[in-house]
Enzyme design. Structure first.
Site, PDB file in Angstrom:
ATOM      1  N   CYS A  97       0.793  -1.230   0.000  1.00 31.16           N
ATOM      2  CA  CYS A  97       0.000   0.000   0.000  1.00 31.16           C
ATOM      3  C   CYS A  97       0.830   1.288   0.000  1.00 31.16           C
ATOM      4  O   CYS A  97       1.353   1.661  -1.032  1.00 31.16           O
ATOM      5  CB  CYS A  97      -0.988  -0.055   1.154  1.00 31.16           C
ATOM      6  SG  CYS A  97      -2.452   0.937   0.826  1.00 31.16           S
ATOM      7  N   HIS A 194      -3.577  -5.842   2.327  1.00 26.51           N
ATOM      8  CA  HIS A 194      -3.260  -5.967   3.750  1.00 26.51           C
ATOM      9  C   HIS A 194      -3.868  -7.284   4.219  1.00 26.51           C
ATOM     10  O   HIS A 194      -4.274  -8.120   3.452  1.00 26.51           O
ATOM     11  CB  HIS A 194      -3.902  -4.823   4.551  1.00 26.51           C
ATOM     12  CG  HIS A 194      -3.387  -3.481   4.188  1.00 26.51           C
ATOM     13  ND1 HIS A 194      -2.221  -2.974   4.695  1.00 26.51           N
ATOM     14  CD2 HIS A 194      -3.885  -2.513   3.396  1.00 26.51           C
ATOM     15  CE1 HIS A 194      -2.036  -1.754   4.239  1.00 26.51           C
ATOM     16  NE2 HIS A 194      -3.026  -1.447   3.440  1.00 26.51           N
TER      17      HIS A 194
HETATM   18  N1  GLN Z   1      -2.526   6.801   2.005  1.00 23.70           N
HETATM   19  C1  GLN Z   1      -2.554   5.855   0.991  1.00 23.70           C
HETATM   20  C2  GLN Z   1      -3.911   5.694   0.318  1.00 23.70           C
HETATM   21  O1  GLN Z   1      -4.965   5.829   0.952  1.00 23.70           O
HETATM   22  C3  GLN Z   1      -2.080   4.547   1.548  1.00 23.70           C
HETATM   23  C4  GLN Z   1      -3.079   3.845   2.421  1.00 23.70           C
HETATM   24  C5  GLN Z   1      -2.550   2.582   2.996  1.00 23.70           C
HETATM   25  O2  GLN Z   1      -1.350   2.386   3.081  1.00 23.70           O
HETATM   26  N2  GLN Z   1      -3.429   1.733   3.455  1.00 23.70           N
HETATM   27  O3  GLN Z   1      -3.949   5.447  -0.847  1.00 23.70           O
END
Ligand code: GLN
Length: 242
Positions: A97, A194
């Protein structure tokens, strides 16, 4: 030296700022897997300003809020030459992510702030207005079905010099336009999944351990591991509503 004594150093990138939605579980799971295959895992945390260790076998990085990405950005650029060299040398890495986004060329947030990435992946990310949240299933030729959970607003588009990790079967993945999920450059894997990703996708753990072992020791003899529990977890997760 017996097989059991062979160390593998697993570096967790920025656990203080980039480690959400169970990403820490990837490091735990990978470390257990490495041990089961007969290696002695050594876990090292790397946070901004730390000395980057001389010997690294596997790098793992997690997700974070846009603010966390902003905090680590300068340091990430300071270590980028090391990371790029490791990537080109075949070191296995898994970035999820927020760090996946910063392993691309850039991430333009929804407020127009441009976070420069380190360009290991030929990919651009733009913040969207909508959050893409839910269970996700993808198919990959190399890893079979990959199961996880996504929660991001960034929309990532891959360029011609990088491959997707998987093709989305359920969920959104990289963006709302195509069916790509994640990215793959040499032994570097980027993904939005995740969950944590690795406990439910042991084939990816095995890939990371094997690539690390072959790079450091020149061989890899996998242990037989009973994955029936992981298999059940995958089935349950894949069967959950979005
Ligand atoms: N801030 C980034 C997004 O929302 C990454 C989010 C995350 O790592 N879950 O795209």
């Amino acid at each position: 030296m017996t097989r059991n004594e062979r160390p593998l150093t697993i570096l967790q990138l920025y656990p203080r700022d980039m480690n959400i939605y169970g990403d820490w579980g990837n490091v735990l799971s990978l470390s257990r897997r490495a041990r089961r295959h007969g290696y002695a895992p050594r876990l090292v945390d790397y946070n901004p300003g730390d000395a980057f260790p001389e010997e690294v076998d596997i790098l793992v990085g997690g997700g974070g809020q846009d603010s966390g990405q902003s905090v680590i950005q300068e340091d990430l650029h300071a270590i980028a030459p090391r990371l790029r060299r490791l990537a080109e040398d075949g070191a296995p890495m898994l970035v999820i992510c927020g760090l996946y986004q910063l392993f691309g060329h850039d991430f333009t947030t929804v407020d127009g702030e441009v976070l420069r990435g380190i360009g290991i992946f030929d990919a651009h990310t733009v913040g969207g207005r909508e959050r893409l949240i839910g269970n996700i299933v993808t198919e990959s030729e190399e890893f079979g079905r990959i199961v996880g959970y996504e929660n991001h607003s960034g929309l990532t588009t891959l360029g011609p010099d990088v491959q997707r990790l998987g093709t989305v079967v359920k969920g959104e993945g990289n963006n709302l336009e195509d069916d790509h999920e994640g990215a793959r450059h040499r032994n570097v894997i980027g993904s939005y999944l995740h969950g944590s990703l690795l406990p439910k996708n042991p084939r990816i753990s095995d890939f990371l351990v094997e690539a690390a072992a072959r790079r450091r020791y020149g061989d890899f003899a996998p242990a037989e591991i009973d994955d029936s529990l992981a298999e059940r977890a995958r089935e349950v997760a894949a069967g959950r509503p979005r």
